[in-house]
Design a protein around this motif. Structure first.
Motif, PDB file in Angstrom:
ATOM      1  N   ARG A 145       1.087  -1.625  -0.008  1.00 43.67           N
ATOM      2  CA  ARG A 145       0.111   0.369   0.342  1.00 43.67           C
ATOM      3  C   ARG A 145       0.948   1.631  -0.421  1.00 43.67           C
ATOM      4  NH1 ARG A 145      -2.871  -3.710   2.443  1.00 43.67           N
ATOM      5  NH2 ARG A 145      -5.609  -4.062   1.422  1.00 43.67           N
ATOM      6  N   GLN A 146       2.625   1.326   0.077  1.00 44.88           N
ATOM      7  CA  GLN A 146       2.961   2.231   0.581  1.00 44.88           C
ATOM      8  C   GLN A 146       3.369   2.656  -0.748  1.00 44.88           C
ATOM      9  OE1 GLN A 146       4.469   4.262   3.074  1.00 44.88           O
ATOM     10  NE2 GLN A 146       2.858   3.491   4.372  1.00 44.88           N
ATOM     11  N   ALA A 147       3.573   1.770  -1.985  1.00 47.46           N
ATOM     12  CA  ALA A 147       3.963   1.909  -2.772  1.00 47.46           C
ATOM     13  C   ALA A 147       3.084   2.845  -3.941  1.00 47.46           C
ATOM     14  CB  ALA A 147       4.691   0.357  -3.885  1.00 47.46           C
ATOM     15  N   ILE A 148       1.898   1.854  -3.814  1.00 47.19           N
ATOM     16  CA  ILE A 148       0.823   1.757  -4.700  1.00 47.19           C
ATOM     17  C   ILE A 148      -0.195   3.746  -4.373  1.00 47.19           C
ATOM     18  CG2 ILE A 148      -2.015   1.775  -4.259  1.00 47.19           C
ATOM     19  CD1 ILE A 148      -1.725  -1.043  -3.819  1.00 47.19           C
ATOM     20  N   ALA A 149       0.104   4.312  -2.763  1.00 46.28           N
ATOM     21  CA  ALA A 149      -0.153   5.756  -2.750  1.00 46.28           C
ATOM     22  C   ALA A 149       0.728   6.014  -2.623  1.00 46.28           C
ATOM     23  CB  ALA A 149      -0.226   5.944  -1.419  1.00 46.28           C
ATOM     24  N   ARG A 150       2.274   6.387  -3.143  1.00 46.57           N
ATOM     25  CA  ARG A 150       2.946   7.031  -3.900  1.00 46.57           C
ATOM     26  C   ARG A 150       2.506   7.349  -5.775  1.00 46.57           C
ATOM     27  NH1 ARG A 150       8.403   8.295  -3.236  1.00 46.57           N
ATOM     28  NH2 ARG A 150       8.392   7.905  -1.230  1.00 46.57           N
ATOM     29  N   GLN A 161      -5.178   8.418 -12.663  1.00 42.34           N
ATOM     30  CA  GLN A 161      -6.057   8.919 -11.218  1.00 42.34           C
ATOM     31  C   GLN A 161      -5.165   8.835  -9.500  1.00 42.34           C
ATOM     32  OE1 GLN A 161      -8.935  10.966 -11.926  1.00 42.34           O
ATOM     33  NE2 GLN A 161     -10.450  10.982 -10.236  1.00 42.34           N
ATOM     34  N   SER A 162      -5.640  10.096  -9.248  1.00 40.15           N
ATOM     35  CA  SER A 162      -4.544  10.370  -8.133  1.00 40.15           C
ATOM     36  C   SER A 162      -6.182   9.495  -6.818  1.00 40.15           C
ATOM     37  CB  SER A 162      -4.472  11.819  -7.369  1.00 40.15           C
ATOM     38  OG  SER A 162      -4.700  11.203  -6.416  1.00 40.15           O
ATOM     39  N   PHE A 163      -5.687   9.523  -5.557  1.00 41.24           N
ATOM     40  CA  PHE A 163      -6.719   8.812  -4.675  1.00 41.24           C
ATOM     41  C   PHE A 163      -7.611  10.397  -4.290  1.00 41.24           C
ATOM     42  CE2 PHE A 163      -8.182   6.805  -1.180  1.00 41.24           C
ATOM     43  CZ  PHE A 163      -9.208   6.145  -1.417  1.00 41.24           C
ATOM     44  N   PHE A 164      -7.361  10.459  -3.260  1.00 42.71           N
ATOM     45  CA  PHE A 164      -7.660  11.889  -2.536  1.00 42.71           C
ATOM     46  C   PHE A 164      -7.121  12.892  -3.539  1.00 42.71           C
ATOM     47  CE2 PHE A 164      -7.335   9.305   0.712  1.00 42.71           C
ATOM     48  CZ  PHE A 164      -8.194   9.914   1.526  1.00 42.71           C
ATOM     49  N   ASN A 165      -8.227  13.736  -3.877  1.00 40.80           N
ATOM     50  CA  ASN A 165      -7.687  14.891  -5.293  1.00 40.80           C
ATOM     51  C   ASN A 165      -7.361  16.373  -4.242  1.00 40.80           C
ATOM     52  OD1 ASN A 165      -9.396  13.771  -7.267  1.00 40.80           O
ATOM     53  ND2 ASN A 165     -11.207  14.466  -6.560  1.00 40.80           N
ATOM     54  N   VAL A 166      -6.509  16.845  -5.740  1.00 40.50           N
ATOM     55  CA  VAL A 166      -4.981  18.015  -4.419  1.00 40.50           C
ATOM     56  C   VAL A 166      -5.012  18.922  -5.404  1.00 40.50           C
ATOM     57  CG1 VAL A 166      -3.162  17.837  -3.801  1.00 40.50           C
ATOM     58  CG2 VAL A 166      -3.837  15.765  -3.250  1.00 40.50           C
ATOM     59  N   GLY A 167      -5.504  19.880  -4.776  1.00 40.67           N
ATOM     60  CA  GLY A 167      -5.400  21.620  -5.365  1.00 40.67           C
ATOM     61  C   GLY A 167      -4.423  22.127  -4.821  1.00 40.67           C
ATOM     62  N   PHE A 269      -3.988   5.451   5.883  1.00 45.46           N
ATOM     63  CA  PHE A 269      -4.045   5.787   4.008  1.00 45.46           C
ATOM     64  C   PHE A 269      -2.607   5.970   4.668  1.00 45.46           C
ATOM     65  CE2 PHE A 269      -3.445   8.810   0.950  1.00 45.46           C
ATOM     66  CZ  PHE A 269      -3.557   7.929  -0.347  1.00 45.46           C
ATOM     67  N   PRO A 270      -1.153   5.651   3.801  1.00 43.50           N
ATOM     68  CA  PRO A 270       0.188   6.129   3.801  1.00 43.50           C
ATOM     69  C   PRO A 270       0.395   7.769   3.473  1.00 43.50           C
ATOM     70  CG  PRO A 270      -0.535   4.113   2.407  1.00 43.50           C
ATOM     71  CD  PRO A 270      -1.736   4.686   2.544  1.00 43.50           C
ATOM     72  N   TRP A 271      -0.335   8.325   4.330  1.00 46.64           N
ATOM     73  CA  TRP A 271      -0.428   9.788   3.666  1.00 46.64           C
ATOM     74  C   TRP A 271       1.583  10.201   3.252  1.00 46.64           C
ATOM     75  CZ3 TRP A 271      -3.740  12.607   2.410  1.00 46.64           C
ATOM     76  CH2 TRP A 271      -5.402  11.747   3.223  1.00 46.64           C
ATOM     77  N   ARG A 272       2.155  10.175   3.751  1.00 45.40           N
ATOM     78  CA  ARG A 272       3.851  10.305   3.575  1.00 45.40           C
ATOM     79  C   ARG A 272       4.091   9.608   2.331  1.00 45.40           C
ATOM     80  NH1 ARG A 272       6.702  12.826   7.738  1.00 45.40           N
ATOM     81  NH2 ARG A 272       5.484  12.698   9.794  1.00 45.40           N
ATOM     82  N   ALA A 273       3.670   8.854   1.885  1.00 50.68           N
ATOM     83  CA  ALA A 273       4.469   8.167   0.219  1.00 50.68           C
ATOM     84  C   ALA A 273       3.114   9.600  -0.674  1.00 50.68           C
ATOM     85  CB  ALA A 273       2.861   6.564   0.720  1.00 50.68           C
ATOM     86  N   VAL A 300     -11.280   2.952   4.010  1.00 51.49           N
ATOM     87  CA  VAL A 300     -11.799   1.756   2.946  1.00 51.49           C
ATOM     88  C   VAL A 300     -10.481   1.271   1.763  1.00 51.49           C
ATOM     89  CG1 VAL A 300     -13.322   1.848   0.298  1.00 51.49           C
ATOM     90  CG2 VAL A 300     -13.927   2.520   2.094  1.00 51.49           C
ATOM     91  N   PHE A 301      -9.384   2.352   1.716  1.00 54.50           N
ATOM     92  CA  PHE A 301      -8.476   1.846   1.291  1.00 54.50           C
ATOM     93  C   PHE A 301      -7.626   0.889   1.564  1.00 54.50           C
ATOM     94  CE2 PHE A 301      -3.632   2.744   0.828  1.00 54.50           C
ATOM     95  CZ  PHE A 301      -2.721   2.644  -0.578  1.00 54.50           C
ATOM     96  N   GLY A 302      -7.557   1.070   3.064  1.00 54.70           N
ATOM     97  CA  GLY A 302      -7.012  -0.409   4.197  1.00 54.70           C
ATOM     98  C   GLY A 302      -7.548  -1.515   4.240  1.00 54.70           C
TER      99      GLY A 302
END
Length: 668
Positions: A145-150, A161-167, A269-273, A300-302
């Motif tokens: 999951r770390q690699a997936i989040a990165r 597509q990113s998971f969480f949207n960021v702007g 969720f692996p936020w830092r990655a 849900v991600f986890g």
């Protein structure tokens, strides 16, 4: 940064406050597809004078046009605004094709290379799925999951597509600085209701078929079972997500947090990655929009298998890349004409300012900018006078409102500084690579905003587009060159028509700084109440009256307008038209306007407003536009609240659209 799939989710929207038609008198004085409206700016031949204005003003102004106009097959809407969009597309195509034929400057060469790479069908077909394979192999190798989040973070600047949207945008607590904003995930089938409402089961089933087909084309193992898992995964996200109403409520969506707080509140969720993949490792201040949804979505991600998460990444990478791959990746392959049209749209979107700079020299009249600046001056002065005259607002709140009004700045036609694309390298035979470089370039520009103070005069839309905007925390509004055309605006037209068209739009955008969302932002752009408690209660009571009135209107037989969802736009329409009429009178020196074809100045003003909003639309088309009442409802609903309309057309209590004076909405 949200980047919707271009193949499945189609968001169709009208420009919410602007539309036009005019003869170009810049470089192409004899533009073949130019159009003008009547002899003084309104198409009176489309009126139905058998209808009393007080019974149905929209039909009086345009009833013959409505009766005689038929929607072309496959079209959801038709009217002056759409005609203008079509003419504008032809102008933009002319600019791009000229650059492609004669690439003289560096910007020309970028335009030519992207355009040529999209039209190089032989090369694209020969490559097939080859450009995608390396990306899919990278996804297949992700093991945790770390690699997936990165990788999800990396998708902000790449296909996928990113998971969480960021702007990145202005910080409402300190408007001079930027802040990273986090929002709940976008969903491939559309909004959350499509996943949760049983009435949308067929649409969701069609989406699952689309996911399976996309994975099959990508050569992904077991596409049908993986598609079911992806839809189930997104359904769980939908269940955890906020509704559209909550997500658009600015009292709920400005939640400042730190990385440590994100990790504590949503630990699954692996936020830092994720942030490292997005290039945001050094960022520690965030605004979370749907705060209570984040822990649930992270959970849900986890709880989702690595296999499903990788399949989700593979689907979105393929789906995003599909328009730039061989024809077998498109469910409905384009013909040559459609391909050329899409090439123009792509270049216009991705090389916005390079196209705009050439568009201005060919189609924008410099004197238009000066005329619109004059209109803005009159309209702001009229708004100030309306504030001073309010009988329900205290002197203290009036002072704060006038301070905010004075702080609003305006951009007209095009920005003072063009965006710098000089570091973007594009090739004429590498469409897939060009798009990857563009996405990376766009995201790097977005991240770079965090290193600088807010650019208060930045343009968030293309100058050649047809549109207007009010940027709340920056106290900046803009009106594009593409907007400054008839019937919205014509430098040679009757002033009543220009004020009833563009003037109402200018007033509309000013209105957004004082509507049910704008009233929470002060004269510096900061999130702060500048109202006394008594005035705030008065304002809210008046907005509730707007909601109730809107809910009394039928969008279609038996279907009533959603008053909450359409509140902001309707308030801005009403205020915009009120203040534009005051400004028109001041522009005339409060002297009577001349009579033209039997119409007074005020009558022409209201007819121009009705013409701008004239549109024949399907119910399905309008259902996609969430914040607007339908055109006829908008026209009739706005004018019946204005005393001047009653006087202009001798509206009687016996007329169907008559409102008693005490029932007319008066806010500003």
């Amino acid at each position: 940064m949200v980047r919707w799939s271009s193949r499945y989710v189609v968001i169709a929207a009208l420009a919410t406050a602007a539309f036009v038609p005019q003869q170009a008198r810049g470089g192409d004085a004899a533009e073949p597809n130019a159009q003008r409206y009547g002899t003084w700016g309104v198409d009176t031949s489309g009126m139905d004078r058998t209808v009393r204005p007080g019974d149905n003003f929209a039909m009086y102004a345009s009833g013959k046009w409505y009766r005689e106009t038929t929607l072309p097959p496959g079209r959801g809407a038709i009217g002056p605004r759409m005609e203008m969009e079509g003419r504008n597309e032809a102008r933009i195509a002319s600019v791009i094709e000229e650059s492609a034929r004669h690439p003289i400057t560096a910007n020309d060469r970028r335009i030519a290379n992207l355009y040529s790479s999209y039209l190089n069908v032989a090369r694209i077909e020969k490559l097939g799925a080859k450009p995608l394979q390396k990306d899919l192999a990278t996804i297949q190798r992700l093991s945790n999951r770390q690699a997936i989040a990165r990788h999800m973070g990396k998708a902000l600047g790449d296909f996928g597509q990113s998971f969480f949207n960021v702007g990145v945008g202005a910080d409402y607590d300190a408007p001079q600085r930027t802040v990273a904003r986090l929002q709940q995930p976008s969903l491939g089938a559309g909004n959350r209701d499509i996943y949760l409402d049983a009435q949308n089961s067929e649409r969701l089933a069609a989406y699952r078929v689309h996911v399976a087909r996309t994975l099959q084309l990508a050569g992904w193992p077991e596409p049908e079972p993986r598609a079911k898992e992806i839809v189930a995964f997104e359904t769980r996200i939908a269940e955890a997500s906020w509704s559209r109403a909550d997500s658009s409520d600015r009292t709920k969506t400005w939640n400042v947090t730190t990385l440590a707080e994100l990790e504590s509140s949503a630990p699954s969720f692996p936020w830092r990655a994720f942030l490292a993949g997005a290039g945001l490792s050094g960022t520690n201040r965030f605004v979370v929009f749907e705060k209570t949804a984040f822990p649930k979505i992270a959970a849900v991600f986890g709880e989702t298998s690595v296999r499903t998460l990788k399949s989700w990444l593979a689907f979105y990478a393929t789906d995003a890349a599909a328009p730039y791959l061989s024809s077998r990746f498109r469910e409905h392959p384009d013909d040559a004409n459609a391909r050329a049209r899409d090439a123009v749209r792509l270049v216009n979107e991705k090389l916005r300012d390079a196209v705009a700079a050439k568009y201005m020299t060919k189609y924008f009249r410099p004197e238009a900018k000066a005329q619109v600046e004059t209109m803005v001056t009159f309209i702001k002065a009229a708004m100030a006078e309306r504030i001073r005259r309010l009988d329900w607002m205290s002197a203290l709140t009036k002072e704060a409102a006038l301070e905010k009004l004075a702080a609003i700045r305006v951009g007209i036609g095009y920005p003072d500084r063009w965006r710098d694309d000089s570091a973007l390298r594009l090739q004429d035979d590498d469409l897939y690579g060009n798009m990857r470089r563009i996405y990376a370039f766009e995201w790097a520009r977005e991240v770079d905003k965090l290193r600088h103070p807010v650019d208060r005069d930045a343009w968030d839309m293309a100058p050649q587009a047809v549109g207007a905007q009010a940027a709340q925390p920056r106290l900046f509004m803009l009106f594009t060159a593409g907007l400054l055309q008839p019937p919205m605006f014509d430098p040679d037209a009757d002033a009543a028509v220009n004020f009833g068209g563009l003037g109402a739009v200018i007033g509309h955008e000013i209105g957004h700084f004082f509507d049910d969302n704008g009233w929470r932002v002060d004269a510096t752009g900061a999130r702060r109440s500048w109202w006394t408690p008594e005035d705030a209660a008065q304002f809210q009571a008046r907005t509730e009256r707007v909601v109730r009135q809107l809910e009394s209107y039928e969008a279609s037989p038996g279907v009533h307008v959603d008053g909450r969802r359409t509140l902001s736009e309707f308030m801005a329409h009403l205020e915009g038209l009120e203040v534009a009429l005051d400004a028109y009178h001041a522009y005339l020196g409060n002297k009577p306007a001349p009579i033209l074809d039997g119409f007074t100045g005020d009558q022409r003003f209201f007819l121009a407003f009705a013409q701008v909003w004239k549109a024949k639309v399907t119910d399905e088309f309008w259902a996609r536009i969430e914040d607007q009442a339908p055109p006829v409802v908008t026209v009739n609903g706005v004018v019946r609240n204005m005393d001047a309309w009653y006087a202009a057309f001798d509206v009687k209590p016996s007329d169907s659209n008559y409102l008693k004076p005490d029932d007319r909405i008066r806010i500003w």
